[in-house]
Design a protein around this motif. Structure first.
Motif, PDB file in Angstrom:
ATOM      1  N   SER A  27       0.865  -1.185   0.000  1.00  0.00           N
ATOM      2  CA  SER A  27       0.000   0.000   0.000  1.00  0.00           C
ATOM      3  C   SER A  27       0.905   1.240   0.000  1.00  0.00           C
ATOM      4  O   SER A  27       2.112   1.130   0.241  1.00  0.00           O
ATOM      5  CB  SER A  27      -0.894  -0.001   1.240  1.00  0.00           C
ATOM      6  N   HIS A  29       1.221   3.127   2.273  1.00  0.00           N
ATOM      7  CA  HIS A  29       1.705   3.251   3.651  1.00  0.00           C
ATOM      8  C   HIS A  29       2.504   2.024   4.086  1.00  0.00           C
ATOM      9  O   HIS A  29       2.697   1.804   5.279  1.00  0.00           O
ATOM     10  CB  HIS A  29       0.527   3.464   4.607  1.00  0.00           C
ATOM     11  N   LEU A  32      -0.123  -3.309   5.375  1.00  0.00           N
ATOM     12  CA  LEU A  32      -1.278  -3.040   6.225  1.00  0.00           C
ATOM     13  C   LEU A  32      -2.039  -4.327   6.496  1.00  0.00           C
ATOM     14  O   LEU A  32      -2.023  -5.250   5.675  1.00  0.00           O
ATOM     15  CB  LEU A  32      -2.238  -2.055   5.540  1.00  0.00           C
ATOM     16  N   VAL A  34      -5.672  -5.504   6.502  1.00  0.00           N
ATOM     17  CA  VAL A  34      -6.887  -4.983   5.891  1.00  0.00           C
ATOM     18  C   VAL A  34      -7.972  -6.039   6.010  1.00  0.00           C
ATOM     19  O   VAL A  34      -7.721  -7.222   5.760  1.00  0.00           O
ATOM     20  CB  VAL A  34      -6.644  -4.634   4.413  1.00  0.00           C
ATOM     21  N   ALA A  43      -8.438  -0.774   7.830  1.00  0.00           N
ATOM     22  CA  ALA A  43      -7.023  -0.925   7.484  1.00  0.00           C
ATOM     23  C   ALA A  43      -6.230  -0.341   8.645  1.00  0.00           C
ATOM     24  O   ALA A  43      -6.475   0.787   9.072  1.00  0.00           O
ATOM     25  CB  ALA A  43      -6.686  -0.198   6.185  1.00  0.00           C
ATOM     26  N   VAL A  44      -5.320  -1.151   9.186  1.00  0.00           N
ATOM     27  CA  VAL A  44      -4.484  -0.729  10.312  1.00  0.00           C
ATOM     28  C   VAL A  44      -3.047  -1.132  10.042  1.00  0.00           C
ATOM     29  O   VAL A  44      -2.768  -1.983   9.190  1.00  0.00           O
ATOM     30  CB  VAL A  44      -4.963  -1.343  11.653  1.00  0.00           C
ATOM     31  N   SER A  45      -2.131  -0.552  10.812  1.00  0.00           N
ATOM     32  CA  SER A  45      -0.736  -0.963  10.704  1.00  0.00           C
ATOM     33  C   SER A  45      -0.647  -2.464  10.961  1.00  0.00           C
ATOM     34  O   SER A  45      -1.419  -3.016  11.744  1.00  0.00           O
ATOM     35  CB  SER A  45       0.151  -0.164  11.658  1.00  0.00           C
ATOM     36  N   ASN A  46       0.267  -3.118  10.311  1.00  0.00           N
ATOM     37  CA  ASN A  46       0.304  -4.577  10.283  1.00  0.00           C
ATOM     38  C   ASN A  46       1.052  -5.215  11.449  1.00  0.00           C
ATOM     39  O   ASN A  46       1.011  -6.421  11.608  1.00  0.00           O
ATOM     40  CB  ASN A  46       0.910  -5.049   8.957  1.00  0.00           C
ATOM     41  N   LYS A 107      -1.902   2.391  13.960  1.00  0.00           N
ATOM     42  CA  LYS A 107      -2.309   3.468  13.062  1.00  0.00           C
ATOM     43  C   LYS A 107      -3.482   2.958  12.229  1.00  0.00           C
ATOM     44  O   LYS A 107      -3.469   1.824  11.770  1.00  0.00           O
ATOM     45  CB  LYS A 107      -1.146   3.883  12.163  1.00  0.00           C
ATOM     46  N   THR A 108      -4.507   3.766  12.087  1.00  0.00           N
ATOM     47  CA  THR A 108      -5.673   3.410  11.281  1.00  0.00           C
ATOM     48  C   THR A 108      -5.688   4.257  10.010  1.00  0.00           C
ATOM     49  O   THR A 108      -5.154   5.374   9.996  1.00  0.00           O
ATOM     50  CB  THR A 108      -6.982   3.626  12.059  1.00  0.00           C
ATOM     51  N   TYR A 109      -6.284   3.702   8.962  1.00  0.00           N
ATOM     52  CA  TYR A 109      -6.329   4.378   7.665  1.00  0.00           C
ATOM     53  C   TYR A 109      -7.765   4.391   7.153  1.00  0.00           C
ATOM     54  O   TYR A 109      -8.494   3.414   7.343  1.00  0.00           O
ATOM     55  CB  TYR A 109      -5.413   3.657   6.668  1.00  0.00           C
ATOM     56  N   LEU A 120      -8.371   2.175  -0.091  1.00  0.00           N
ATOM     57  CA  LEU A 120      -7.781   3.211   0.754  1.00  0.00           C
ATOM     58  C   LEU A 120      -8.188   4.551   0.126  1.00  0.00           C
ATOM     59  O   LEU A 120      -7.981   4.764  -1.063  1.00  0.00           O
ATOM     60  CB  LEU A 120      -6.257   3.053   0.749  1.00  0.00           C
TER      61      LEU A 120
END
Length: 121
Positions: A27, A29, A32, A34, A43-46, A107-109, A120
């Motif tokens: 992504s 970022h 992620l 997802v 979607a958040v940090s993995n 972190k959220t997206y 996204l």
């Protein structure tokens, strides 16, 4: 530019499988986690805040939380907060881990479902 012009397709909802979450490695970022939780995309940090397990290899539990595949910590995907610390051998110190590492949210997206896929935006 509209959000449609800058949106990035992450994964088809049908590709999530029974776990309702997957790692999307490429992504804008980085990697992620997802998925879908209670009918809503996320979607958040993995990486888990505990020992950096890949959260996209976990699962969404019956309450809609993302469960770490290594030690069972739970995360609220709406705001990234740790709602339960690690389990198993770590269960006796779960509260301490939640209190210290849990203070740092995932972190959220912003994402949406469009044409059967999570995007996204």
């Amino acid at each position: 530019m509209s959000s449609t012009d800058t949106a990035t397709r992450l994964i088809a909802v049908d590709d999530l499988g029974a776990s309702q979450v997957a790692v999307v490695p490429d992504s804008p970022h980085g990697a992620l986690a997802v998925g879908m939780s209670a009918g809503q995309p996320f979607a958040v940090s993995n990486r888990c805040r505990h020992l950096f397990a890949p959260l996209g290899k976990g699962k969404v539990d019956d309450d809609g939380c993302l469960e770490c595949p290594w030690h069972g910590a739970l995360f609220d995907v709406r705001d990234g907060s740790m709602v339960r610390g690690p389990q198993g051998a770590f269960k006796p110190i779960s509260g301490a881990v939640k209190g210290t590492l849990g203070a740092r949210k995932l972190k959220t997206y912003p994402v949406e479902v469009r044409d059967g896929a999570i995007w996204l935006v």
